[in-house]
Design an enzyme around this catalytic site. Structure first.
Site, short mmCIF file in Angstrom:
data_model
loop_
_atom_site.label_atom_id
_atom_site.label_comp_id
_atom_site.label_asym_id
_atom_site.label_seq_id
_atom_site.Cartn_x
_atom_site.Cartn_y
_atom_site.Cartn_z
N LYS A 23 10.94 -7.73 8.83
CA LYS A 23 10.45 -8.74 7.88
C LYS A 23 10.29 -8.15 6.51
O LYS A 23 9.82 -7.01 6.37
CB LYS A 23 9.07 -9.21 8.40
CG LYS A 23 8.45 -10.31 7.62
CD LYS A 23 8.55 -11.61 8.39
CE LYS A 23 8.25 -12.82 7.55
NZ LYS A 23 9.20 -13.04 6.46
N LYS A 33 2.94 -1.67 6.10
CA LYS A 33 2.06 -2.80 5.79
C LYS A 33 1.84 -3.66 7.04
O LYS A 33 0.72 -4.03 7.36
CB LYS A 33 2.72 -3.64 4.68
CG LYS A 33 1.84 -4.68 4.08
CD LYS A 33 2.60 -5.45 3.00
CE LYS A 33 2.96 -4.58 1.82
NZ LYS A 33 3.50 -5.35 0.70
N ASP A 76 -1.61 -5.42 11.63
CA ASP A 76 -1.26 -5.86 12.99
C ASP A 76 -0.35 -7.09 13.00
O ASP A 76 -0.57 -8.02 13.77
CB ASP A 76 -2.53 -6.17 13.80
CG ASP A 76 -3.23 -4.90 14.26
OD1 ASP A 76 -2.52 -3.90 14.48
OD2 ASP A 76 -4.46 -4.90 14.36
N LYS A 120 13.65 -5.27 3.59
CA LYS A 120 13.61 -5.78 2.20
C LYS A 120 15.02 -6.13 1.78
O LYS A 120 15.98 -5.48 2.21
CB LYS A 120 13.04 -4.73 1.25
CG LYS A 120 12.45 -5.33 0.00
CD LYS A 120 11.08 -5.90 0.27
CE LYS A 120 10.43 -6.50 -0.94
NZ LYS A 120 9.04 -6.88 -0.64
P1 NAD Z 1 6.85 -13.32 -9.51
O1 NAD Z 1 8.25 -13.22 -9.92
O2 NAD Z 1 6.33 -14.62 -9.03
O3 NAD Z 1 5.86 -12.84 -10.69
C1 NAD Z 1 5.96 -11.64 -11.36
C2 NAD Z 1 5.47 -11.86 -12.78
O4 NAD Z 1 5.34 -10.59 -13.44
C3 NAD Z 1 6.41 -12.72 -13.61
O5 NAD Z 1 5.68 -13.78 -14.22
C4 NAD Z 1 6.97 -11.73 -14.63
O6 NAD Z 1 7.28 -12.34 -15.89
C5 NAD Z 1 5.83 -10.75 -14.76
N1 NAD Z 1 6.25 -9.44 -15.28
C6 NAD Z 1 7.41 -8.79 -15.07
N2 NAD Z 1 7.39 -7.59 -15.70
C7 NAD Z 1 6.21 -7.51 -16.31
C8 NAD Z 1 5.60 -6.53 -17.15
N3 NAD Z 1 6.22 -5.38 -17.43
N4 NAD Z 1 4.37 -6.77 -17.63
C9 NAD Z 1 3.73 -7.93 -17.34
N5 NAD Z 1 4.25 -8.89 -16.56
C10 NAD Z 1 5.47 -8.69 -16.06
O7 NAD Z 1 6.66 -12.16 -8.39
P2 NAD Z 1 5.52 -12.07 -7.32
O8 NAD Z 1 5.97 -12.70 -6.07
O9 NAD Z 1 4.21 -12.48 -7.93
O10 NAD Z 1 5.52 -10.50 -7.04
C11 NAD Z 1 4.86 -9.60 -7.92
C12 NAD Z 1 4.68 -8.27 -7.21
O11 NAD Z 1 3.94 -8.47 -6.01
C13 NAD Z 1 5.98 -7.59 -6.77
O12 NAD Z 1 5.79 -6.19 -6.84
C14 NAD Z 1 6.11 -7.99 -5.32
O13 NAD Z 1 6.87 -7.06 -4.57
C15 NAD Z 1 4.66 -7.97 -4.90
N6 NAD Z 1 4.36 -8.79 -3.72
C16 NAD Z 1 4.64 -10.12 -3.69
C17 NAD Z 1 4.30 -10.87 -2.58
C18 NAD Z 1 4.50 -12.36 -2.52
O14 NAD Z 1 4.04 -12.98 -1.54
N7 NAD Z 1 5.11 -12.97 -3.51
C19 NAD Z 1 3.72 -10.24 -1.47
C20 NAD Z 1 3.44 -8.88 -1.53
C21 NAD Z 1 3.76 -8.16 -2.68
#
Ligand code: NAD
Length: 485
Positions: free
Chosen positions: A84, A108, A113, A120
């Protein structure tokens, strides 16, 4: 004077000798098992990425030119199936990054669990440069390529949204999958993070933010942990800075604001704004949607640059955008007492080394942002059972509760108000059940990590303790399963 330019190929050698994000993840594993008795071969097997698929496919632009698009899917560990992990759309994403993120997913899932191995995916594009129709074509072709090589399926590998993707892309993927495998009864479980109307689960969109909230709430409730960083207990009143107002950042900002924390600054790609009195994240989100920028939000001050927000005086800093934003360059200026890692890999090891020289609590990504995969797991379960959570038992629960209230009224001789009755007679619906499952998961995992750290102080940080919790579970599984053939 000699020629100061590097010899041809030298730059490439320097770049290749730099540790990659995948090396960083593996360093965390090595640190976590340093005082364990695990054979090194077992740890090597756990750290290795099992399958790495790099693909290239053509995309035709309206003017007839053809662009070759590079994409990836990495399955890190098959000790639990399906694997996943999200799919990110980003122009600079590379294989090592995808391997690191897949590995992080394995650890993670183990921490919280969730019975999946880690994976990815990524497509090397800037989604802002394509129309919606073009993005649909690219997404469907990517899904098709994954189907062709058995890198997607309810029991094989289940993608989800990540940076640059969301519900829309997941709907295109499930439709492509169902079109090409029409008899797959459980086909809708081939991907999570779908719209609720397409088999998604209520609460998935905000799950990572909500999980982050439960994580920081647990940390802030612990008097000893708060004393160590000179903070009072409780989330209320904590001054918060959030980087990234996307899926993760927006929801954690919203939940913290609702719990009485003061969101003093929000940083986005185009800049950052601050207001010591506090920002309403929804208001900022709407302003950005209407004007196309976070800047010039009424009542807030624009910061000179986006990165400046990370160095503001605050209690909780939430990097929730991209990886490697806290580095050895800005770490000495970071003033936050708690870093709540919303993004994956926002803190480089060098930055962490600097930050740990003072009292600071880093709530690590592999635990803190696990709410998304936890609720993805619930969505997968829902798709396999083909029934909405709560549908079978809600009314029965309400009948039982109404009977209890009636007996209570009879015994006390008093009648409850409508309001009191409503709060007691309330069968759980899907959103309640998902929320409760998420809270239980995050609280249990927090206490497991904390207990591991307490019983093995040599682990030193919450991150190392979380990796140790994960590796212990995965190692047990590897040892029980043995080696095929
Ligand atoms: P997203 O695309 O919805 O949002 C990311 C935001 O960050 C965007 O609005 C973008 O413009 C902004 N951004 C990009 N570069 C930037 C910078 N240098 N400074 C400030 N803002 C910046 O993505 P997301 O789903 O919110 O994911 C964000 C992070 O969280 C990623 O690292 C992702 O791997 C992690 N993550 C996401 C999820 C999920 O459920 N979506 C789960 C676990 C981890």
């Amino acid at each position: 004077m000699g020629d100061a330019r590097p010899a041809p190929g030298a730059l490439r050698e320097v770049l290749l000798s730099e540790p990659s994000m995948f090396d960083f993840v593996n360093q965390h594993v090595d640190r976590a098992v340093a005082d364990s008795d695990y054979p090194s071969g077992l740890i090597d097997a756990i750290k290795a990425c099992n399958s790495v698929y790099r693909l290239r496919f053509p995309f035709r632009h309206p003017d007839g030119t053809i662009e070759v698009i590079t994409a990836f899917r990495v399955e890190h560990s098959h000790h639990r199936l399906p694997t996943k992990g999200g799919i990110r759309y980003a122009p600079f994403v590379d294989q090592e990054e995808v391997k690191a993120l897949a590995a992080l997913m394995t650890y993670k899932c183990a921490v919280v669990d969730v019975p999946f191995g880690g994976a990815k995916g990524a497509v090397q594009i800037d989604p802002k440069k394509y129309t919606v129709t073009q993005l649909e074509h690219i997404t469907r072709r990517y899904a098709y390529e994954l189907i062709k090589k058995n890198f997607i399926g309810p029991g094989v590998d289940v993608p989800a949204p990540d940076y640059g993707t969301g519900e829309r892309e997941m709907a295109w993927i499930v439709d492509t999958y169902l079109t090409l495998t029409p008899n797959a009864l459980d086909g809708s479980a081939c991907v999570t993070g779908k719209p609720v109307t397409q088999g998604g689960v209520r609460g998935r969109a905000s799950a990572t933010g909500r999980g982050l909230f439960f994580a920081v709430r647990e940390a802030c409730a612990n008097a000893a942990d708060m004393k160590a960083v000179a903070l009072s207990t409780g989330v209320e009143g904590k001054r918060v800075v959030v980087q990234g107002l996307g899926n993760v950042g927006y929801h954690i900002a919203r939940f913290l604001h609702a719990a009485g924390a003061v969101v003093i600054a929000i940083a986005e790609y185009e800049g950052a704004i601050m207001s010591p009195k506090g920002l309403d994240p929804h208001d900022v989100f709407t302003h950005r949607k209407q004007t196309g920028s976070i800047l010039n939000h009424p009542g807030s001050t624009n910061l000179p640059n986006s990165g400046a927000a990370l160095e503001l005086d605050c209690d909780v800093l939430v990097p929730a955008a991209i990886e490697n934003v806290l580095t050895e360059h800005n770490a000495p200026n970071v003033k936050a007492k708690i870093i709540l890692e919303g993004a994956n890999g926002p803190t480089t090891p060098a930055a962490e080394g600097i930050l740990q020289q003072r009292p600071i609590l880093i709530i690590p990504d592999l635990y803190a942002n696990a709410g998304g995969v936890t609720v993805s797991y619930f969505e997968w379960l829902k798709n396999l059972s083909h029934v909405r959570f709560g549908r079978m038992e809600k009314r029965m629960e309400e009948r039982d509760e109404a009977g209890f209230v009636k007996a209570l009224e009879k015994l006390t001789g008093k009648s409850l108000t409508d309001e009191e009755r409503k709060s007691l007679v309330h069968g759980a619906d899907e959103a309640d059940i998902v929320d409760s499952g998420l809270e239980e998961t995050m609280v249990v995992a927090y206490n497991e990590i904390r207990e591991t750290l307490r019983s093995s102080p040599s682990l030193k940080t919450m991150r190392t303790a979380a990796f140790r919790v994960a590796v212990d579970k995965i190692a047990r599984s590897y040892m029980e399963l043995g080696v095929f053939p």
